[in-house]
Design a protein around this motif. Structure first.
Motif, PDB file in Angstrom:
ATOM      1  N   UNK A 151      18.076  60.580  46.152  1.00 14.73           N
ATOM      2  CA  UNK A 151      18.259  60.441  44.707  1.00 14.73           C
ATOM      3  C   UNK A 151      19.728  60.187  44.366  1.00 14.73           C
ATOM      4  N   UNK A 152      20.639  60.868  45.071  1.00 13.32           N
ATOM      5  CA  UNK A 152      22.068  60.645  44.831  1.00 13.32           C
ATOM      6  C   UNK A 152      22.455  59.211  45.146  1.00 13.32           C
ATOM      7  N   UNK A 153      21.891  58.671  46.214  1.00  7.33           N
ATOM      8  CA  UNK A 153      22.167  57.277  46.571  1.00  7.33           C
ATOM      9  C   UNK A 153      21.698  56.337  45.457  1.00  7.33           C
ATOM     10  N   UNK A 154      20.533  56.684  44.843  1.00  9.14           N
ATOM     11  CA  UNK A 154      20.051  55.873  43.721  1.00  9.14           C
ATOM     12  C   UNK A 154      20.992  55.949  42.535  1.00  9.14           C
ATOM     13  N   UNK A 155      21.507  57.169  42.264  1.00 13.21           N
ATOM     14  CA  UNK A 155      22.463  57.315  41.169  1.00 13.21           C
ATOM     15  C   UNK A 155      23.732  56.512  41.435  1.00 13.21           C
ATOM     16  N   UNK A 156      24.201  56.532  42.674  1.00  6.42           N
ATOM     17  CA  UNK A 156      25.412  55.775  43.024  1.00  6.42           C
ATOM     18  C   UNK A 156      25.174  54.285  42.838  1.00  6.42           C
ATOM     19  N   UNK A 157      23.999  53.801  43.286  1.00  8.24           N
ATOM     20  CA  UNK A 157      23.700  52.373  43.116  1.00  8.24           C
ATOM     21  C   UNK A 157      23.688  51.985  41.640  1.00  8.24           C
ATOM     22  N   UNK A 158      23.075  52.827  40.811  1.00  7.67           N
ATOM     23  CA  UNK A 158      23.040  52.516  39.379  1.00  7.67           C
ATOM     24  C   UNK A 158      24.440  52.566  38.774  1.00  7.67           C
ATOM     25  N   UNK A 159      25.257  53.507  39.224  1.00  8.98           N
ATOM     26  CA  UNK A 159      26.622  53.593  38.709  1.00  8.98           C
ATOM     27  C   UNK A 159      27.424  52.355  39.088  1.00  8.98           C
ATOM     28  N   UNK A 160      27.236  51.883  40.327  1.00  9.46           N
ATOM     29  CA  UNK A 160      27.940  50.679  40.772  1.00  9.46           C
ATOM     30  C   UNK A 160      27.510  49.472  39.933  1.00  9.46           C
ATOM     31  N   UNK A 161      26.208  49.360  39.687  1.00 17.29           N
ATOM     32  CA  UNK A 161      25.712  48.249  38.867  1.00 17.29           C
ATOM     33  C   UNK A 161      26.276  48.329  37.446  1.00 17.29           C
ATOM     34  N   UNK A 162      26.327  49.558  36.888  1.00 16.07           N
ATOM     35  CA  UNK A 162      26.870  49.717  35.537  1.00 16.07           C
ATOM     36  C   UNK A 162      28.338  49.303  35.479  1.00 16.07           C
ATOM     37  N   UNK A 163      29.121  49.724  36.500  1.00 15.92           N
ATOM     38  CA  UNK A 163      30.537  49.367  36.535  1.00 15.92           C
ATOM     39  C   UNK A 163      30.721  47.858  36.668  1.00 15.92           C
ATOM     40  N   UNK A 164      29.878  47.231  37.487  1.00 19.39           N
ATOM     41  CA  UNK A 164      29.981  45.778  37.632  1.00 19.39           C
ATOM     42  C   UNK A 164      29.660  45.076  36.304  1.00 19.39           C
ATOM     43  N   UNK A 165      28.618  45.580  35.597  1.00 23.24           N
ATOM     44  CA  UNK A 165      28.282  44.993  34.292  1.00 23.24           C
ATOM     45  C   UNK A 165      29.417  45.156  33.303  1.00 23.24           C
ATOM     46  N   UNK A 166      30.037  46.330  33.296  1.00 25.63           N
ATOM     47  CA  UNK A 166      31.166  46.546  32.396  1.00 25.63           C
ATOM     48  C   UNK A 166      32.325  45.623  32.739  1.00 25.63           C
ATOM     49  N   UNK A 167      32.555  45.408  34.053  1.00 23.90           N
ATOM     50  CA  UNK A 167      33.637  44.502  34.450  1.00 23.90           C
ATOM     51  C   UNK A 167      33.351  43.086  33.998  1.00 23.90           C
ATOM     52  N   UNK A 168      32.084  42.647  34.134  1.00 24.13           N
ATOM     53  CA  UNK A 168      31.744  41.290  33.690  1.00 24.13           C
ATOM     54  C   UNK A 168      31.918  41.159  32.176  1.00 24.13           C
ATOM     55  N   UNK A 169      31.490  42.198  31.420  1.00 25.54           N
ATOM     56  CA  UNK A 169      31.651  42.132  29.964  1.00 25.54           C
ATOM     57  C   UNK A 169      33.118  42.116  29.566  1.00 25.54           C
ATOM     58  N   UNK A 170      33.926  42.891  30.266  1.00 23.47           N
ATOM     59  CA  UNK A 170      35.362  42.888  29.971  1.00 23.47           C
ATOM     60  C   UNK A 170      35.968  41.525  30.244  1.00 23.47           C
ATOM     61  N   UNK A 171      35.557  40.872  31.330  1.00 25.27           N
ATOM     62  CA  UNK A 171      36.080  39.535  31.629  1.00 25.27           C
ATOM     63  C   UNK A 171      35.639  38.531  30.577  1.00 25.27           C
ATOM     64  N   UNK A 172      34.367  38.655  30.167  1.00 30.88           N
ATOM     65  CA  UNK A 172      33.862  37.739  29.119  1.00 30.88           C
ATOM     66  C   UNK A 172      34.605  37.944  27.814  1.00 30.88           C
ATOM     67  N   UNK A 173      34.813  39.212  27.428  1.00 29.52           N
ATOM     68  CA  UNK A 173      35.553  39.515  26.200  1.00 29.52           C
ATOM     69  C   UNK A 173      36.977  38.984  26.270  1.00 29.52           C
ATOM     70  N   UNK A 174      37.573  39.053  27.443  1.00 27.41           N
ATOM     71  CA  UNK A 174      38.928  38.537  27.597  1.00 27.41           C
ATOM     72  C   UNK A 174      38.971  37.022  27.364  1.00 27.41           C
ATOM     73  N   UNK A 175      37.971  36.330  27.958  1.00 29.63           N
ATOM     74  CA  UNK A 175      37.920  34.880  27.780  1.00 29.63           C
ATOM     75  C   UNK A 175      37.718  34.518  26.309  1.00 29.63           C
ATOM     76  N   UNK A 176      36.806  35.266  25.656  1.00 26.93           N
ATOM     77  CA  UNK A 176      36.546  34.988  24.237  1.00 26.93           C
ATOM     78  C   UNK A 176      37.801  35.236  23.405  1.00 26.93           C
ATOM     79  N   UNK A 177      38.494  36.326  23.707  1.00 27.19           N
ATOM     80  CA  UNK A 177      39.721  36.652  22.957  1.00 27.19           C
ATOM     81  C   UNK A 177      40.765  35.553  23.112  1.00 27.19           C
ATOM     82  N   UNK A 178      40.940  35.084  24.355  1.00 26.56           N
ATOM     83  CA  UNK A 178      41.917  33.994  24.592  1.00 26.56           C
ATOM     84  C   UNK A 178      41.517  32.739  23.842  1.00 26.56           C
ATOM     85  N   UNK A 179      40.214  32.452  23.834  1.00 29.69           N
ATOM     86  CA  UNK A 179      39.740  31.255  23.135  1.00 29.69           C
ATOM     87  C   UNK A 179      39.996  31.360  21.639  1.00 29.69           C
TER      88      UNK A 179
END
Length: 228
Positions: A182-210
């Motif tokens: 179960x802990x491994x499942x929680x870690x996998x979900x946390x990693x996916x959440x962090x990756x999604x947040x990183x992608x959103x931050x990159x997208x927001x950065x591009x939009x802001x620059x535009x």
């Protein structure tokens, strides 16, 4: 692979028989030392008692012979040496009893003659002694059987307790494995959440620059239109 419970049980039972044998051996030695000082009926009774003790020692040797097979190979040479010494002692006791029993003059006292016939009183005494000897052997065998049953019950209880402990340990290990899974499942979900947040931050950065770029272009256009 040998069962450690069986090994411990065999060693303990052999030690019990060995301790009982030493007690019988000491009693037999004392009886044999007293016989030469006796004559007549007391001598016959003492020889009969010594023969009963010898029979008990012989029975204990038989039990020890069986139980020493359950002893670990590393400890068996010392056990075999002690067992051979016990056998030698018993053989010596047998020879000594035969020698004492063959001394008919001391055995029958003044009533000894070359006539092999025996009186009715002697025959009745011998029968009573044989009956007592058989009863004593039966009692000793019953006691040893009860001791063996008690030891077997104790070993069975120890085995059941060990199995229960192993079952509990297995359940704890299974529970720990489930928690880790179960802990491994929680870690996998946390990693996916962090990756999604990183992608959103990159997208927001591009939009802001535009947006900033468009605003700069608009400002330059407005200024250019006023000075034109």
């Amino acid at each position: 692979m040998a069962n450690p419970l069986d090994t411990d049980a065999g060693s303990e039972l052999f030690g019990s028989y060995e301790a009982e044998f030493k007690l019988v051996q000491a009693d037999l030695t004392q009886k044999l030392d007293q016989i030469p000082e006796l004559n007549g009926e007391p001598r016959k009774a003492a020889i009969s008692a010594a023969e009963r003790a010898l029979e008990e020692a012989d029975e204990l040797l038989g039990q020890m012979r069986l139980e020493k097979q359950n002893i670990p190979s590393s400890s068996r040479p010392k056990i075999n040496q002690r067992f051979r010494n016990y056998e030698t002692d018993v053989d010596a006791y047998k020879r000594k009893i035969r020698t004492l029993a063959d001394d008919r003059a001391a055995l029958f006292g003044s009533r000894y003659t070359d006539d092999p016939s025996t009186s009715p009183s002697d025959l009745q005494l011998e029968q009573r002694q044989q009956l007592l000897s058989g009863t004593d052997r039966l009692d000793r065998s019953t006691r040893r059987l009860r001791n063996s049953q008690a030891l077997a019950s104790e070993t069975e209880a120890i085995g059941a307790s060990t199995l229960a402990d192993l079952h509990q340990q297995r359940e704890r290990i299974s529970h720990t494995g489930q928690v880790l899974y179960e802990s491994e499942g929680y870690v996998d979900r946390s990693v996916k959440t962090l990756r999604g947040m990183a992608r959103r931050m990159a997208t927001n950065r591009v939009i802001t620059v535009a947006i900033i770029t468009v605003l700069v272009i608009l400002i330059i256009a407005v200024i250019y239109s006023k000075f034109r």
